[in-house]
Design an enzyme around this catalytic site. Sequence first.
Site, PDB file in Angstrom:
ATOM      1  N   CYS A  83     -34.604  75.648 -13.698  1.00  0.00           N
ATOM      2  CA  CYS A  83     -33.295  75.220 -14.191  1.00  0.00           C
ATOM      3  C   CYS A  83     -32.529  76.407 -14.794  1.00  0.00           C
ATOM      4  O   CYS A  83     -32.061  77.267 -14.063  1.00  0.00           O
ATOM      5  CB  CYS A  83     -33.445  74.058 -15.163  1.00  0.00           C
ATOM      6  SG  CYS A  83     -31.921  73.125 -15.432  1.00  0.00           S
ATOM      7  N   HIS A 183     -37.472  70.448 -12.752  1.00  0.00           N
ATOM      8  CA  HIS A 183     -38.457  70.650 -13.813  1.00  0.00           C
ATOM      9  C   HIS A 183     -39.812  70.051 -13.430  1.00  0.00           C
ATOM     10  O   HIS A 183     -40.135  68.929 -13.837  1.00  0.00           O
ATOM     11  CB  HIS A 183     -37.986  69.970 -15.102  1.00  0.00           C
ATOM     12  CG  HIS A 183     -36.758  70.553 -15.722  1.00  0.00           C
ATOM     13  ND1 HIS A 183     -36.815  71.508 -16.702  1.00  0.00           N
ATOM     14  CD2 HIS A 183     -35.448  70.299 -15.495  1.00  0.00           C
ATOM     15  CE1 HIS A 183     -35.580  71.832 -17.067  1.00  0.00           C
ATOM     16  NE2 HIS A 183     -34.739  71.114 -16.348  1.00  0.00           N
ATOM     17  N   GLU A 185     -42.595  70.756 -14.660  1.00  0.00           N
ATOM     18  CA  GLU A 185     -43.428  70.672 -15.859  1.00  0.00           C
ATOM     19  C   GLU A 185     -43.304  69.323 -16.562  1.00  0.00           C
ATOM     20  O   GLU A 185     -44.119  68.993 -17.430  1.00  0.00           O
ATOM     21  CB  GLU A 185     -43.070  71.801 -16.834  1.00  0.00           C
ATOM     22  CG  GLU A 185     -41.760  71.657 -17.589  1.00  0.00           C
ATOM     23  CD  GLU A 185     -40.526  72.007 -16.791  1.00  0.00           C
ATOM     24  OE1 GLU A 185     -39.416  71.941 -17.342  1.00  0.00           O
ATOM     25  OE2 GLU A 185     -40.660  72.354 -15.591  1.00  0.00           O
TER      26      GLU A 185
END
Length: 208
Positions: A83, A183, A185
């Site tokens: 990002c 994202h 994660e």
Amino acid sequence: MSSNNPVIGVLALQGDVREHLIALAAADALARPVRRAEELAEVDALVIPGGESTTMSKLAILFGVMDPLRERVAAGMPVYGTCAGMIMLADKILDGRDDQETVGGIDMTVRRNAFGRQNESFESAIPFQGLGGEPVNGVFIRAPWVESVGQGVQVLAEVPAADGPDSRIVAVRQGNLLATSFHPELTGDHRVHAYFVTMVESALDGSR
């Protein structure tokens, strides 16, 4: 630095640092936060997390890590940006502030906040080149997209454009640099981080 598991830092100036540390550990890396130049010097590779790219740029300069990071990137250190981290790795930015600086390294033009504001965040199943199994669940939060890439950039993932037949580039790789608009994660699926760890291991093997 470790001769076994790679030591991978997460730039801990802003953003979802903890989630990246967890994902890297799950991918068998030794993960640690990095805020200063001396900490950057002790890692094999770096993740630049999401956040606000203009603020992250200013903090990187304030904490004295921008120039050392540029030097490490130029010397071949692997870096993965998500990002805002993708924006930080772009050579060119559209819709950025006039005084905004980037680390650079990937020959791409990135448009900030291209997918819309916070309330326009979305998730999408994304086929990701080089990953086995099911598509990656991409979480897009005020995400950028890649407008164009140079010849040395490999496009790893795209999503259909909402306003026409074209697609938007959301994951790229150039040499030891990896970037995604989304994202991973935040999903519990650590395959993209494992992909990056493999990149780091290959870079370390080539330097020995």
